[in-house]
Motif scaffolding. Structure first.
Motif, PDB file in Angstrom:
ATOM      1  N   GLU A 281      59.588  50.178  45.293  1.00 29.53           N
ATOM      2  CA  GLU A 281      60.909  50.201  45.766  1.00 29.53           C
ATOM      3  C   GLU A 281      61.043  50.992  46.881  1.00 29.53           C
ATOM      4  O   GLU A 281      62.042  51.100  47.533  1.00 29.53           O
ATOM      5  N   HIS A 282      60.036  51.961  46.979  1.00 29.60           N
ATOM      6  CA  HIS A 282      60.426  52.867  48.155  1.00 29.60           C
ATOM      7  C   HIS A 282      59.540  52.652  49.354  1.00 29.60           C
ATOM      8  O   HIS A 282      59.350  53.102  50.508  1.00 29.60           O
ATOM      9  N   VAL A 283      58.860  51.383  49.138  1.00 31.00           N
ATOM     10  CA  VAL A 283      57.935  50.974  50.212  1.00 31.00           C
ATOM     11  C   VAL A 283      58.525  50.436  51.408  1.00 31.00           C
ATOM     12  O   VAL A 283      58.294  50.601  52.580  1.00 31.00           O
ATOM     13  N   GLY A 284      59.554  49.530  51.186  1.00 35.99           N
ATOM     14  CA  GLY A 284      60.240  48.665  52.226  1.00 35.99           C
ATOM     15  C   GLY A 284      59.372  47.486  52.069  1.00 35.99           C
ATOM     16  O   GLY A 284      58.213  47.399  52.235  1.00 35.99           O
ATOM     17  N   ARG A 285      60.330  46.350  51.891  1.00 33.25           N
ATOM     18  CA  ARG A 285      59.718  45.129  52.055  1.00 33.25           C
ATOM     19  C   ARG A 285      58.629  44.644  53.399  1.00 33.25           C
ATOM     20  O   ARG A 285      57.826  43.997  53.220  1.00 33.25           O
ATOM     21  N   GLU A 286      58.916  45.441  54.469  1.00 31.27           N
ATOM     22  CA  GLU A 286      58.066  45.099  55.412  1.00 31.27           C
ATOM     23  C   GLU A 286      56.972  45.780  55.507  1.00 31.27           C
ATOM     24  O   GLU A 286      55.759  45.277  56.228  1.00 31.27           O
ATOM     25  N   ARG A 287      56.708  46.750  54.814  1.00 32.48           N
ATOM     26  CA  ARG A 287      55.411  47.343  54.473  1.00 32.48           C
ATOM     27  C   ARG A 287      54.656  46.907  53.081  1.00 32.48           C
ATOM     28  O   ARG A 287      53.596  47.610  52.764  1.00 32.48           O
ATOM     29  N   LEU A 288      55.200  46.092  52.308  1.00 34.67           N
ATOM     30  CA  LEU A 288      54.573  45.571  51.039  1.00 34.67           C
ATOM     31  C   LEU A 288      53.457  45.065  51.298  1.00 34.67           C
ATOM     32  O   LEU A 288      52.365  45.256  50.425  1.00 34.67           O
ATOM     33  N   PRO A 289      53.036  44.119  52.290  1.00 31.64           N
ATOM     34  CA  PRO A 289      51.494  43.861  52.415  1.00 31.64           C
ATOM     35  C   PRO A 289      50.569  44.973  52.651  1.00 31.64           C
ATOM     36  O   PRO A 289      49.555  44.887  52.109  1.00 31.64           O
ATOM     37  N   LEU A 339      61.995  39.089  43.489  1.00 23.63           N
ATOM     38  CA  LEU A 339      60.419  38.925  42.986  1.00 23.63           C
ATOM     39  C   LEU A 339      59.559  37.957  44.050  1.00 23.63           C
ATOM     40  O   LEU A 339      58.363  38.242  44.365  1.00 23.63           O
ATOM     41  N   SER A 340      60.122  37.057  44.799  1.00 25.70           N
ATOM     42  CA  SER A 340      59.705  36.278  45.549  1.00 25.70           C
ATOM     43  C   SER A 340      58.920  36.915  46.699  1.00 25.70           C
ATOM     44  O   SER A 340      57.800  36.556  46.992  1.00 25.70           O
ATOM     45  N   VAL A 341      59.681  37.818  47.042  1.00 23.93           N
ATOM     46  CA  VAL A 341      58.981  38.493  48.422  1.00 23.93           C
ATOM     47  C   VAL A 341      57.867  39.502  47.894  1.00 23.93           C
ATOM     48  O   VAL A 341      56.831  39.607  48.622  1.00 23.93           O
ATOM     49  N   MET A 342      58.144  40.173  46.679  1.00 25.65           N
ATOM     50  CA  MET A 342      57.026  40.884  46.279  1.00 25.65           C
ATOM     51  C   MET A 342      55.685  40.137  46.009  1.00 25.65           C
ATOM     52  O   MET A 342      54.695  40.546  46.336  1.00 25.65           O
ATOM     53  N   LEU A 343      55.853  38.984  45.279  1.00 26.67           N
ATOM     54  CA  LEU A 343      54.752  37.955  45.189  1.00 26.67           C
ATOM     55  C   LEU A 343      54.203  37.541  46.403  1.00 26.67           C
ATOM     56  O   LEU A 343      52.784  37.346  46.414  1.00 26.67           O
ATOM     57  N   ARG A 344      54.892  37.402  47.409  1.00 30.24           N
ATOM     58  CA  ARG A 344      54.256  36.706  48.455  1.00 30.24           C
ATOM     59  C   ARG A 344      53.373  37.655  49.469  1.00 30.24           C
ATOM     60  O   ARG A 344      52.142  37.435  49.744  1.00 30.24           O
ATOM     61  N   ALA A 345      53.832  39.068  49.061  1.00 38.90           N
ATOM     62  CA  ALA A 345      53.265  40.024  49.944  1.00 38.90           C
ATOM     63  C   ALA A 345      51.881  40.374  48.940  1.00 38.90           C
ATOM     64  O   ALA A 345      50.864  40.577  49.912  1.00 38.90           O
ATOM     65  N   ALA A 346      51.817  40.201  47.831  1.00 40.67           N
ATOM     66  CA  ALA A 346      50.573  40.574  46.939  1.00 40.67           C
ATOM     67  C   ALA A 346      49.582  39.511  47.285  1.00 40.67           C
ATOM     68  O   ALA A 346      48.220  39.845  47.320  1.00 40.67           O
ATOM     69  N   ALA A 347      50.210  38.164  47.410  1.00 38.55           N
ATOM     70  CA  ALA A 347      49.195  37.130  47.746  1.00 38.55           C
ATOM     71  C   ALA A 347      49.006  37.201  49.074  1.00 38.55           C
ATOM     72  O   ALA A 347      47.516  36.844  49.207  1.00 38.55           O
ATOM     73  N   SER A 348      49.338  37.657  49.852  1.00 37.57           N
ATOM     74  CA  SER A 348      48.931  37.674  51.230  1.00 37.57           C
ATOM     75  C   SER A 348      48.035  38.628  51.482  1.00 37.57           C
ATOM     76  O   SER A 348      46.996  38.597  52.362  1.00 37.57           O
ATOM     77  N   ALA A 349      47.878  39.691  50.598  1.00 33.50           N
ATOM     78  CA  ALA A 349      46.680  40.888  50.598  1.00 33.50           C
ATOM     79  C   ALA A 349      45.743  40.207  49.839  1.00 33.50           C
ATOM     80  O   ALA A 349      44.496  41.017  49.820  1.00 33.50           O
ATOM     81  N   GLY A 350      45.706  39.112  49.227  1.00 35.50           N
ATOM     82  CA  GLY A 350      44.307  38.689  48.610  1.00 35.50           C
ATOM     83  C   GLY A 350      44.257  38.632  47.097  1.00 35.50           C
ATOM     84  O   GLY A 350      43.370  38.593  46.237  1.00 35.50           O
ATOM     85  N   PHE A 351      45.614  39.170  46.412  1.00 39.51           N
ATOM     86  CA  PHE A 351      45.596  39.373  44.914  1.00 39.51           C
ATOM     87  C   PHE A 351      45.811  38.052  44.412  1.00 39.51           C
ATOM     88  O   PHE A 351      46.681  37.062  45.072  1.00 39.51           O
ATOM     89  N   GLU A 352      45.347  37.643  43.102  1.00 40.86           N
ATOM     90  CA  GLU A 352      45.691  36.613  42.398  1.00 40.86           C
ATOM     91  C   GLU A 352      46.602  37.023  41.266  1.00 40.86           C
ATOM     92  O   GLU A 352      46.592  38.141  40.680  1.00 40.86           O
ATOM     93  N   ILE A 353      47.917  36.318  41.292  1.00 44.46           N
ATOM     94  CA  ILE A 353      48.816  36.462  40.394  1.00 44.46           C
ATOM     95  C   ILE A 353      48.718  36.133  38.928  1.00 44.46           C
ATOM     96  O   ILE A 353      48.492  35.117  38.683  1.00 44.46           O
ATOM     97  N   ARG A 354      48.692  36.993  38.013  1.00 46.50           N
ATOM     98  CA  ARG A 354      48.076  36.679  36.564  1.00 46.50           C
ATOM     99  C   ARG A 354      49.190  36.744  35.738  1.00 46.50           C
ATOM    100  O   ARG A 354      49.174  35.801  34.579  1.00 46.50           O
ATOM    101  N   ASP A 355      50.389  37.427  35.722  1.00 49.01           N
ATOM    102  CA  ASP A 355      51.181  37.447  34.680  1.00 49.01           C
ATOM    103  C   ASP A 355      52.333  38.255  35.287  1.00 49.01           C
ATOM    104  O   ASP A 355      52.345  39.265  36.255  1.00 49.01           O
ATOM    105  N   VAL A 356      53.407  37.718  35.058  1.00 48.81           N
ATOM    106  CA  VAL A 356      54.964  38.323  35.265  1.00 48.81           C
ATOM    107  C   VAL A 356      55.782  38.473  34.156  1.00 48.81           C
ATOM    108  O   VAL A 356      56.103  37.392  33.376  1.00 48.81           O
TER     109      VAL A 356
END
Length: 441
Positions: A281-289, A339-356
């Motif tokens: 929450e403290h990172v800022g959405r532009e820095r999430l990737p 949540l969609s923004v968080m998941l998109r940033a994680a996926a863009s970094a190369g993570f596979e989403i396993r559970d939410v």
């Protein structure tokens, strides 16, 4: 006789303004008490009472036309909230929506302007200078001209000890029943996080934004992990290090000052698992990737990253174009994207989403525990912070409980995996091991 007449006139005008402000709001749970003890709309007992401290209280509350202005009137004791403060938030959304209607604002401006201030003078000049420019779409003067003091997030450890659990866990607990004690629910949450990570003896764990080190200690003590935590707060690091020493875990656990962007550069080591609770929450959405990329670089192939963060939920919050109380007084750099923004940033970094998993209801229960403990320790709290700071936290915790209960906010535990070169992870086929009764050592 003139003073009595003026007092009566002020009361009549205030009742008239109250009728306009609360015209579309249900007052089943909330009533108003005027500065002279008179009740509005009637004398029926309610769960919460807005106590106006002087004839100009409504002007202080509503002339700014913003959430921040309303909150500041409470912080400066222009009005108080007696009884169940969470019940008072039942009407908050309606009031903010009411104030966002410019036609109603114009009407309300004229009514508020007719109210006298504490010295019996008209508030017309303040009404023209503060409310009308907002209606015309122009920004008001800088925040520093609107408030007398700014609350900073870092307060004493002694203050937090009054209302957090015994392990100082400043995040959502995990309840099996609404009747669970806070200490029990927080212990269960720490265990649940370790199970989701599937920690085993000897594995290396990194906790990004570890707070006072509760999870680091729990992982080392109950799961046999070699756990490290980083925080930007020196008081937290000192507290965590002291507790690690007391527990005799100095060879298996550590809490240090550190920034997520420097994880890999400074350590050059790989972890079996990484966890972060209440940090994103403290990172800022532009820095999430960048945030997710830093975590992924530090993970071993096949490793997992469990991220717990607050996010916007399906029920829209009132539009705070002029800023929110939390942004200005609690988390000035906070950002809680959907949540969609968080998941998109994680996926863009190369993570596979396993559970939410959404633990929204659990946070409502957690916040209510915090609120009741804070209110029960008000006198002790004022030994460590001033009255305004106490009010900041009371308002913040109660408002957050309302936001989670109404669905404005959610809290997501999201499990990500870093695939190895053959596309494998070290995860089980099912979640059965998450619900075992014994620690997974």
């Amino acid at each position: 006789m003139h003073a009595i007449s003026s007092q009566k006139t002020a009361e009549e005008k205030t009742r008239h303004v109250l009728s306009e402000i609360f015209a579309s709001s249900s007052l089943d749970k909330v009533g108003v008490r005027l500065w002279d003890g008179a009740m509005w709309p009637n004398d029926r007992p309610r769960e919460a009472t807005l106590a106006l401290k002087h004839p100009d209280a409504l002007g202080k509350m509503f002339l700014p036309g913003t959430e921040v202005g309303l909150a500041e009137a409470y912080l400066h004791n222009d009005f108080d909230i007696e009884g169940d403060i969470e019940a008072a938030f039942e009407i908050a959304d309606e009031l903010l929506a009411h104030l966002d209607d410019w036609k109603k604002k114009l009407k309300l401006a004229g009514m508020l302007a007719a109210l006298p201030d504490r010295n019996g003078r008209s508030t017309m000049r303040r009404a023209a200078g503060r409310l009308l420019p907002r209606i015309r779409g122009k920004r008001h003067s800088p925040a520093r001209d609107r408030r007398a003091a700014t609350f900073h997030y870092n307060v004493s450890n002694d203050f937090y000890r009054l209302w957090l659990d015994r392990q100082m866990v400043y995040s959502c607990a995990y309840f099996q029943s609404p009747d669970d004690e806070l200490d029990t629910a927080q212990e269960r949450k720490l265990d649940y996080l370790c199970r989701k990570l599937r920690l085993r003896t000897g594995q290396r764990l990194l906790d990004i934004g570890c707070g006072w080190g509760a999870l680091v200690i729990h992982a080392a003590k109950h799961f046999g992990a070699r756990a490290e935590g980083i925080t930007l707060s020196e008081p937290q690091a000192e507290w965590g290090s002291a507790r690690i020493a007391e527990a005799g875990l100095g060879s298996d656990a550590a809490v240090e000052i550190g920034d997520y962007r420097e994880i890999f550069a400074n350590r050059g080591e790989f972890y079996d698992a990484i966890v972060s609770v209440g940090m994103a929450e403290h990172v800022g959405r532009e820095r999430l990737p960048d945030y997710f990329a830093a975590a992924r670089r530090a993970l071993k192939p096949g490793g997992v990253f469990l991220n717990q963060a607050i996010g916007e939920n399906v029920v829209a919050r009132p539009d705070n174009r002029n800023g929110s109380f939390i942004e200005q007084y609690v988390f000035p750099d906070g950002d809680i994207p959907p949540l969609s923004v968080m998941l998109r940033a994680a996926a863009s970094a190369g993570f596979e989403i396993r559970d939410v998993e959404n633990l929204r209801e659990h946070y409502v229960l957690t916040l209510r525990h915090w609120l009741h403990r804070l209110e029960a320790n008000q006198d002790k709290a004022l030994q460590f912070v001033d009255e305004s700071t106490y009010r900041v936290w009371r308002l913040y915790i109660a408002g957050s409980a309302h936001g989670f209960r109404r669905g404005h906010l959610a809290v997501y535990q999201t499990l990500f995996a870093k695939l190895d070169s053959s596309g494998k992870t070290k995860l089980s086929l099912t979640r059965d091991d998450w619900y075992e009764q014994e620690p997974g050592i």
